[in-house]
Scaffold this motif. Structure first.
Motif, PDB file in Angstrom:
ATOM      1  N   ILE A 192       0.820  -1.221   0.000  1.00 49.49           N
ATOM      2  CA  ILE A 192       0.000   0.000   0.000  1.00 49.49           C
ATOM      3  C   ILE A 192       0.852   1.268   0.000  1.00 49.49           C
ATOM      4  CG2 ILE A 192      -1.960  -1.120   1.146  1.00 49.49           C
ATOM      5  CD1 ILE A 192      -1.030   0.143   3.775  1.00 49.49           C
ATOM      6  N   TYR A 193       2.159   1.092   0.155  1.00 49.74           N
ATOM      7  CA  TYR A 193       3.024   2.272   0.259  1.00 49.74           C
ATOM      8  C   TYR A 193       3.651   2.670  -1.079  1.00 49.74           C
ATOM      9  CZ  TYR A 193       2.634   0.776   5.107  1.00 49.74           C
ATOM     10  OH  TYR A 193       2.152   0.381   6.319  1.00 49.74           O
ATOM     11  N   SER A 194       3.608   1.783  -2.077  1.00 52.82           N
ATOM     12  CA  SER A 194       4.203   2.050  -3.401  1.00 52.82           C
ATOM     13  C   SER A 194       5.670   2.470  -3.295  1.00 52.82           C
ATOM     14  CB  SER A 194       3.403   3.137  -4.137  1.00 52.82           C
ATOM     15  OG  SER A 194       2.075   2.746  -4.329  1.00 52.82           O
ATOM     16  N   ASN A 195       6.402   1.797  -2.416  1.00 48.41           N
ATOM     17  CA  ASN A 195       7.820   2.129  -2.264  1.00 48.41           C
ATOM     18  C   ASN A 195       8.743   1.057  -2.831  1.00 48.41           C
ATOM     19  OD1 ASN A 195       7.093   0.311  -0.301  1.00 48.41           O
ATOM     20  ND2 ASN A 195       8.012   1.413   1.420  1.00 48.41           N
ATOM     21  N   ILE A 196       8.159   0.119  -3.589  1.00 46.74           N
ATOM     22  CA  ILE A 196       8.956  -0.890  -4.289  1.00 46.74           C
ATOM     23  C   ILE A 196       9.071  -0.481  -5.754  1.00 46.74           C
ATOM     24  CG2 ILE A 196       9.060  -3.288  -5.057  1.00 46.74           C
ATOM     25  CD1 ILE A 196       7.722  -4.129  -2.500  1.00 46.74           C
ATOM     26  N   PHE A 197      10.307  -0.475  -6.267  1.00 49.80           N
ATOM     27  CA  PHE A 197      10.561  -0.001  -7.633  1.00 49.80           C
ATOM     28  C   PHE A 197      11.229  -1.083  -8.481  1.00 49.80           C
ATOM     29  CE2 PHE A 197      10.170   3.686  -4.961  1.00 49.80           C
ATOM     30  CZ  PHE A 197       9.558   4.639  -5.747  1.00 49.80           C
ATOM     31  N   LYS A 198      10.795  -1.158  -9.740  1.00 49.65           N
ATOM     32  CA  LYS A 198      11.421  -2.074 -10.701  1.00 49.65           C
ATOM     33  C   LYS A 198      12.862  -1.664 -10.950  1.00 49.65           C
ATOM     34  CE  LYS A 198       7.221  -3.185 -13.316  1.00 49.65           C
ATOM     35  NZ  LYS A 198       6.555  -3.086 -14.634  1.00 49.65           N
ATOM     36  N   VAL A 199      13.681  -2.642 -11.315  1.00 46.26           N
ATOM     37  CA  VAL A 199      15.072  -2.343 -11.639  1.00 46.26           C
ATOM     38  C   VAL A 199      15.172  -1.958 -13.116  1.00 46.26           C
ATOM     39  CG1 VAL A 199      17.426  -3.252 -11.774  1.00 46.26           C
ATOM     40  CG2 VAL A 199      15.953  -3.891  -9.862  1.00 46.26           C
ATOM     41  N   ASN A 200      15.388  -0.692 -13.376  1.00 43.94           N
ATOM     42  CA  ASN A 200      15.668  -0.190 -14.722  1.00 43.94           C
ATOM     43  C   ASN A 200      16.621   0.994 -14.589  1.00 43.94           C
ATOM     44  OD1 ASN A 200      14.045   2.095 -14.012  1.00 43.94           O
ATOM     45  ND2 ASN A 200      12.201   1.020 -14.717  1.00 43.94           N
ATOM     46  N   ASN A 201      17.091   1.518 -15.703  1.00 46.77           N
ATOM     47  CA  ASN A 201      18.100   2.591 -15.648  1.00 46.77           C
ATOM     48  C   ASN A 201      17.603   3.823 -14.896  1.00 46.77           C
ATOM     49  OD1 ASN A 201      19.962   1.075 -17.038  1.00 46.77           O
ATOM     50  ND2 ASN A 201      19.385   1.871 -19.051  1.00 46.77           N
ATOM     51  N   LYS A 202      16.325   4.154 -15.107  1.00 43.41           N
ATOM     52  CA  LYS A 202      15.750   5.327 -14.434  1.00 43.41           C
ATOM     53  C   LYS A 202      15.776   5.153 -12.915  1.00 43.41           C
ATOM     54  CE  LYS A 202      11.468   8.041 -14.164  1.00 43.41           C
ATOM     55  NZ  LYS A 202      10.063   8.136 -14.649  1.00 43.41           N
ATOM     56  N   ASN A 203      15.349   3.993 -12.459  1.00 41.53           N
ATOM     57  CA  ASN A 203      15.280   3.757 -11.015  1.00 41.53           C
ATOM     58  C   ASN A 203      16.659   3.524 -10.395  1.00 41.53           C
ATOM     59  OD1 ASN A 203      12.509   4.136 -10.789  1.00 41.53           O
ATOM     60  ND2 ASN A 203      12.057   1.988 -11.244  1.00 41.53           N
ATOM     61  N   LEU A 204      17.580   2.991 -11.186  1.00 42.55           N
ATOM     62  CA  LEU A 204      18.957   2.857 -10.688  1.00 42.55           C
ATOM     63  C   LEU A 204      19.569   4.241 -10.479  1.00 42.55           C
ATOM     64  CD1 LEU A 204      20.269  -0.158 -12.796  1.00 42.55           C
ATOM     65  CD2 LEU A 204      20.052  -0.097 -10.318  1.00 42.55           C
ATOM     66  N   SER A 205      19.259   5.161 -11.382  1.00 43.93           N
ATOM     67  CA  SER A 205      19.735   6.555 -11.231  1.00 43.93           C
ATOM     68  C   SER A 205      19.127   7.201  -9.993  1.00 43.93           C
ATOM     69  CB  SER A 205      19.378   7.378 -12.471  1.00 43.93           C
ATOM     70  OG  SER A 205      20.087   6.923 -13.596  1.00 43.93           O
ATOM     71  N   LYS A 206      17.832   6.924  -9.761  1.00 47.55           N
ATOM     72  CA  LYS A 206      17.175   7.443  -8.561  1.00 47.55           C
ATOM     73  C   LYS A 206      17.831   6.894  -7.295  1.00 47.55           C
ATOM     74  CE  LYS A 206      12.474   8.290 -10.316  1.00 47.55           C
ATOM     75  NZ  LYS A 206      11.052   7.877 -10.226  1.00 47.55           N
ATOM     76  N   ALA A 207      18.185   5.608  -7.338  1.00 47.29           N
ATOM     77  CA  ALA A 207      18.829   4.971  -6.186  1.00 47.29           C
ATOM     78  C   ALA A 207      20.162   5.643  -5.882  1.00 47.29           C
ATOM     79  CB  ALA A 207      19.033   3.484  -6.467  1.00 47.29           C
ATOM     80  N   VAL A 208      20.946   5.868  -6.929  1.00 42.86           N
ATOM     81  CA  VAL A 208      22.256   6.514  -6.779  1.00 42.86           C
ATOM     82  C   VAL A 208      22.100   7.925  -6.208  1.00 42.86           C
ATOM     83  CG1 VAL A 208      24.212   7.465  -8.073  1.00 42.86           C
ATOM     84  CG2 VAL A 208      23.429   5.126  -8.516  1.00 42.86           C
ATOM     85  N   ASN A 209      21.138   8.675  -6.732  1.00 41.74           N
ATOM     86  CA  ASN A 209      20.921  10.053  -6.264  1.00 41.74           C
ATOM     87  C   ASN A 209      20.488  10.093  -4.802  1.00 41.74           C
ATOM     88  OD1 ASN A 209      21.625  11.267  -8.685  1.00 41.74           O
ATOM     89  ND2 ASN A 209      19.557  11.134  -9.528  1.00 41.74           N
ATOM     90  N   ARG A 210      19.648   9.161  -4.412  1.00 39.79           N
ATOM     91  CA  ARG A 210      19.217   9.106  -3.017  1.00 39.79           C
ATOM     92  C   ARG A 210      20.408   8.839  -2.089  1.00 39.79           C
ATOM     93  NH1 ARG A 210      13.927   8.376  -1.282  1.00 39.79           N
ATOM     94  NH2 ARG A 210      12.383   8.774  -2.903  1.00 39.79           N
ATOM     95  N   LEU A 211      21.263   7.928  -2.497  1.00 42.27           N
ATOM     96  CA  LEU A 211      22.433   7.603  -1.684  1.00 42.27           C
ATOM     97  C   LEU A 211      23.392   8.787  -1.592  1.00 42.27           C
ATOM     98  CD1 LEU A 211      22.928   3.986  -3.022  1.00 42.27           C
ATOM     99  CD2 LEU A 211      22.388   4.584  -0.659  1.00 42.27           C
ATOM    100  N   LYS A 212      23.527   9.521  -2.693  1.00 41.69           N
ATOM    101  CA  LYS A 212      24.390  10.715  -2.695  1.00 41.69           C
ATOM    102  C   LYS A 212      23.833  11.808  -1.779  1.00 41.69           C
ATOM    103  CE  LYS A 212      26.502  10.161  -7.278  1.00 41.69           C
ATOM    104  NZ  LYS A 212      26.555  10.668  -8.674  1.00 41.69           N
ATOM    105  N   LYS A 213      22.507  11.797  -1.597  1.00 45.26           N
ATOM    106  CA  LYS A 213      21.854  12.775  -0.708  1.00 45.26           C
ATOM    107  C   LYS A 213      21.776  12.278   0.738  1.00 45.26           C
ATOM    108  CE  LYS A 213      18.984  14.769  -4.389  1.00 45.26           C
ATOM    109  NZ  LYS A 213      17.606  14.876  -4.929  1.00 45.26           N
TER     110      LYS A 213
END
Length: 317
Positions: A4-25
């Protein structure tokens, strides 16, 4: 379970970039590894590391495993020795963690290592977490993505069960292929195993050409998995049982057990690797079915069976 939280994301280039940006922040994310799902944060950031301890409710005396892309990165923080190079060449990247002496000029904050002069380090094999590490200029602290003492997660949904909406971003890499945490080997003096895993004492003995023991007693926690109570589903567990009552969950191993409502077979074909992959999944399933007691049949003390018995023994505390 519906997320119900919609916090699971598919693995694709867009979401991998989001993951990297979150870690950098200095934010935390959930990531798959070959062993279990992990809670990842910038290992060089004290802020990120504090967030990990807070979210997991992890005791400050329990150090984190620091994950690196390769040997070049790893050399920045730890002192390497001949035993390390032999094991690294044979098993890395893979499910093995090394406890080594911390370099004086290491950028790792003392909170990440529980104020010890040693560091637990690993080079993971999972392609998803490796893609993330390739796009960062810092290593990742990645303990298992569960609250302290709870059962480790082996799927993205398991991570949601642990943290709900408190963790905003989880990459879905499917089920973990090993399903049990890495082997931890202490190489700071005489080589010894602090936590058994897929790579067992005989595997390590062959490479180092010397006897390796599993170290049991220590007041100093040098690596994860050494707490007496760990991997617990929150239900009493009785080990080495030949039978169970109808209202008790019975975790078994092997083909001699008939199917029944309360029987949960780790591997009907007596495959210990399959049993390890199923262990945490079954413990979570039993919890959902509201059983009040778990009985466990004997599990062979060989290969990854050593790790399975270690996890069950700590879960039973």
């Amino acid at each position: 379970m519906r997320n119900i939280y919609s916090n699971i994301f598919k693995v694709n280039n867009k979401n991998l970039s989001k993951a990297v940006n979150r870690l950098k922040k200095k934010q935390l994310i959930g990531v798959p590894t070959e062993t279990v799902y992990g809670l990842a944060g910038n290992a060089y950031s004290e802020e990120s590391v504090r967030k990990i301890y807070l979210l997991k409710k992890r005791p400050s005396k329990n150090p984190l495993i620091i994950h690196y892309l390769n040997l070049k990165q790893l050399k920045n923080d730890v002192e390497l020795n001949s035993d390390f190079y032999k094991l690294y060449k044979k098993f890395c990247p893979g499910p093995i963690t090394f406890v080594l002496k911390k370099k004086k000029n290491s950028l790792l904050p003392s909170i990440a290592t529980a104020n010890l002069k040693t560091v637990a380090v690993r080079v993971p094999r999972n392609k998803i977490v490796r893609k993330i590490l390739k796009n960062l200029n810092f290593p990742l602290a990645i303990p298992s993505a569960n609250k302290s003492t709870h059962v480790s997660p082996v799927s993205a949904n398991d991570v949601v069960c642990e943290f709900g909406s408190s963790l905003k971003f989880i990459l879905n890499g499917g089920s973990c292929i090993i399903g049990i945490e890495s082997t931890v080997v202490d190489l700071t003096s005489k080589a010894k195993i602090l936590r058994p895993g897929l790579i067992d004492p005989s595997d390590i003995s062959k490479v180092l050409n010397k006897k390796i023991t599993i170290y049991k007693g220590s007041k100093v926690i040098k690596a994860p998995g050494m707490l007496k109570k760990h991997y617990s589903p929150g239900i009493p567990i009785k080990l080495n049982q030949k039978k169970a009552k109808n209202n008790e969950a019975f975790i078994v191993f092997g083909k001699k057990y008939k199917k029944a409502k309360n029987i949960f077979n780790l591997s009907s074909k007596s495959n210990l690797n399959v049993a390890a992959r199923n262990l945490y999944k079954i413990l979570r399933l039993i919890k959902k079915k509201n059983y009040k007691m778990i009985c466990v049949s004997p599990i062979p003390q060989t290969g990854i069976g050593l790790a399975i018995n270690d996890r069950l023994t700590r879960a039973a505390k």
